[in-house]
Design a protein around this motif. Structure first.
Motif, mmCIF file in Angstrom:
data_model
loop_
_atom_site.group_PDB
_atom_site.id
_atom_site.type_symbol
_atom_site.label_atom_id
_atom_site.label_comp_id
_atom_site.label_asym_id
_atom_site.label_seq_id
_atom_site.Cartn_x
_atom_site.Cartn_y
_atom_site.Cartn_z
ATOM 1 N N GLY A 178 0.788 -1.220 0.000
ATOM 2 C CA GLY A 178 0.000 0.000 0.000
ATOM 3 C C GLY A 178 0.823 1.274 0.000
ATOM 4 N N GLY A 179 2.012 1.221 -0.582
ATOM 5 C CA GLY A 179 2.844 2.408 -0.692
ATOM 6 C C GLY A 179 3.816 2.621 0.453
ATOM 7 N N THR A 180 3.835 1.714 1.443
ATOM 8 C CA THR A 180 4.775 1.844 2.549
ATOM 9 C C THR A 180 5.380 0.485 2.894
ATOM 10 O OG1 THR A 180 3.146 1.493 4.304
ATOM 11 C CG2 THR A 180 3.472 3.759 3.570
ATOM 12 N N TYR A 181 6.493 0.512 3.636
ATOM 13 C CA TYR A 181 7.135 -0.714 4.098
ATOM 14 C C TYR A 181 6.574 -1.112 5.460
ATOM 15 C CZ TYR A 181 10.446 -0.853 0.310
ATOM 16 O OH TYR A 181 10.999 -0.966 -0.934
ATOM 17 N N VAL A 182 6.220 -2.405 5.558
ATOM 18 C CA VAL A 182 5.650 -2.950 6.787
ATOM 19 C C VAL A 182 6.522 -4.117 7.235
ATOM 20 C CG1 VAL A 182 3.628 -4.008 7.872
ATOM 21 C CG2 VAL A 182 3.331 -2.313 6.040
ATOM 22 N N PHE A 183 6.908 -4.113 8.517
ATOM 23 C CA PHE A 183 7.681 -5.198 9.101
ATOM 24 C C PHE A 183 6.727 -6.185 9.755
ATOM 25 C CE2 PHE A 183 9.341 -7.034 13.031
ATOM 26 C CZ PHE A 183 10.331 -7.837 12.493
ATOM 27 N N TYR A 184 6.953 -7.486 9.511
ATOM 28 C CA TYR A 184 6.208 -8.566 10.151
ATOM 29 C C TYR A 184 7.196 -9.447 10.891
ATOM 30 C CZ TYR A 184 2.337 -7.267 7.125
ATOM 31 O OH TYR A 184 1.339 -6.576 6.488
ATOM 32 N N SER A 185 6.951 -9.692 12.175
ATOM 33 C CA SER A 185 7.855 -10.549 12.940
ATOM 34 C C SER A 185 7.616 -12.010 12.577
ATOM 35 C CB SER A 185 7.657 -10.326 14.439
ATOM 36 O OG SER A 185 6.342 -10.686 14.810
ATOM 37 N N ALA A 186 8.591 -12.848 12.917
ATOM 38 C CA ALA A 186 8.525 -14.273 12.600
ATOM 39 C C ALA A 186 8.304 -15.083 13.871
ATOM 40 C CB ALA A 186 9.833 -14.709 11.929
ATOM 41 N N GLY A 187 8.137 -16.377 13.715
ATOM 42 C CA GLY A 187 8.047 -17.286 14.850
ATOM 43 C C GLY A 187 6.790 -17.094 15.662
ATOM 44 N N PHE A 238 5.966 -14.850 17.553
ATOM 45 C CA PHE A 238 5.509 -13.457 17.632
ATOM 46 C C PHE A 238 4.994 -12.972 16.277
ATOM 47 C CE2 PHE A 238 8.737 -14.166 20.827
ATOM 48 C CZ PHE A 238 8.102 -13.708 21.967
ATOM 49 N N ASN A 239 4.519 -13.912 15.444
ATOM 50 C CA ASN A 239 4.171 -13.566 14.069
ATOM 51 C C ASN A 239 2.922 -12.716 13.923
ATOM 52 O OD1 ASN A 239 2.233 -15.455 14.592
ATOM 53 N ND2 ASN A 239 2.837 -16.858 12.973
ATOM 54 N N ASP A 240 2.271 -12.363 15.011
ATOM 55 C CA ASP A 240 1.107 -11.485 14.916
ATOM 56 C C ASP A 240 1.493 -10.011 15.078
ATOM 57 O OD1 ASP A 240 1.799 -11.701 17.579
ATOM 58 O OD2 ASP A 240 -0.269 -11.704 18.302
ATOM 59 N N TYR A 241 2.778 -9.727 15.181
ATOM 60 C CA TYR A 241 3.282 -8.381 15.403
ATOM 61 C C TYR A 241 3.721 -7.760 14.083
ATOM 62 C CZ TYR A 241 6.373 -4.695 17.107
ATOM 63 O OH TYR A 241 6.981 -3.493 17.330
ATOM 64 N N SER A 242 3.288 -6.531 13.841
ATOM 65 C CA SER A 242 3.729 -5.821 12.632
ATOM 66 C C SER A 242 3.873 -4.340 12.934
ATOM 67 C CB SER A 242 2.751 -6.025 11.481
ATOM 68 O OG SER A 242 1.512 -5.418 11.769
ATOM 69 N N VAL A 243 4.719 -3.670 12.118
ATOM 70 C CA VAL A 243 4.928 -2.229 12.245
ATOM 71 C C VAL A 243 4.925 -1.633 10.847
ATOM 72 C CG1 VAL A 243 6.510 -0.390 12.947
ATOM 73 C CG2 VAL A 243 6.356 -2.472 14.305
ATOM 74 N N ASP A 244 4.064 -0.653 10.631
ATOM 75 C CA ASP A 244 4.050 0.073 9.356
ATOM 76 C C ASP A 244 4.958 1.287 9.530
ATOM 77 O OD1 ASP A 244 3.585 1.573 7.084
ATOM 78 O OD2 ASP A 244 1.413 1.339 7.162
ATOM 79 N N TYR A 245 6.070 1.305 8.794
ATOM 80 C CA TYR A 245 7.033 2.404 8.933
ATOM 81 C C TYR A 245 6.633 3.642 8.147
ATOM 82 C CZ TYR A 245 9.948 -0.311 11.913
ATOM 83 O OH TYR A 245 10.401 -1.027 12.990
ATOM 84 N N GLN A 246 5.536 3.597 7.449
ATOM 85 C CA GLN A 246 4.945 4.740 6.761
ATOM 86 C C GLN A 246 5.964 5.508 5.929
ATOM 87 O OE1 GLN A 246 2.751 6.901 9.763
ATOM 88 N NE2 GLN A 246 1.199 5.313 9.840
ATOM 89 N N THR A 247 6.760 4.749 5.190
ATOM 90 C CA THR A 247 7.692 5.346 4.236
ATOM 91 C C THR A 247 7.776 4.455 3.010
ATOM 92 O OG1 THR A 247 9.932 6.178 3.863
ATOM 93 C CG2 THR A 247 9.728 4.264 5.300
ATOM 94 N N TYR A 248 7.968 5.056 1.873
ATOM 95 C CA TYR A 248 8.180 4.303 0.639
ATOM 96 C C TYR A 248 9.668 4.074 0.397
ATOM 97 C CZ TYR A 248 9.406 8.857 -1.225
ATOM 98 O OH TYR A 248 10.010 10.072 -1.426
ATOM 99 N N ASN A 249 10.522 4.640 1.251
ATOM 100 C CA ASN A 249 11.968 4.565 1.099
ATOM 101 C C ASN A 249 12.512 3.362 1.884
ATOM 102 O OD1 ASN A 249 14.796 5.061 1.864
ATOM 103 N ND2 ASN A 249 14.518 6.983 0.753
ATOM 104 N N LEU A 250 13.058 2.381 1.176
ATOM 105 C CA LEU A 250 13.557 1.158 1.806
ATOM 106 C C LEU A 250 14.659 1.439 2.813
ATOM 107 C CD1 LEU A 250 13.657 -1.889 2.127
ATOM 108 C CD2 LEU A 250 15.132 -1.978 0.092
ATOM 109 N N LYS A 251 15.604 2.290 2.457
ATOM 110 C CA LYS A 251 16.712 2.596 3.355
ATOM 111 C C LYS A 251 16.194 3.193 4.665
ATOM 112 C CE LYS A 251 21.048 5.067 3.780
ATOM 113 N NZ LYS A 251 21.868 6.147 3.336
#
Length: 80
Positions: free
Chosen positions: A33-42, A44-57
């Motif tokens: 959706g135009g931004t990078y979102v982190f999803y945890s593994a294992g 804790f896989n129900d945890y996510s963070v939307d960094y609200q940026t289109y810039n990967l770096k």
């Protein structure tokens, strides 16, 4: 200090947490959706963070800051 690297969509952690070496897959970083979102593994896989940026770096830098700021919790999540 923990470093965050990307291999495909997998987020890899390298470095050390409280003097213990870490080299683990921590989750994934996906462009949605135009931004990078982190999803945890294992278990804790129900945890996510939307960094609200289109810039990967920028998303990786923010994720690395979060990981280092919460290193005790991250250590539990990766089994240290």
């Amino acid at each position: 200090m923990i470093r965050v690297n990307l291999q495909g969509q997998d987020v890899l952690l390298t470095g050390d947490i409280n003097g213990q070496a870490v080299n683990a897959v921590y989750g994934s970083l996906k462009y949605e959706g135009g931004t990078y979102v982190f999803y945890s593994a294992g278990e804790f896989n129900d945890y996510s963070v939307d960094y609200q940026t289109y810039n990967l770096k920028e998303a990786l830098e923010r994720l690395e800051e979060d990981v280092n700021a919460n290193s005790d919790e991250v250590a539990k999540e990766v089994g240290l």
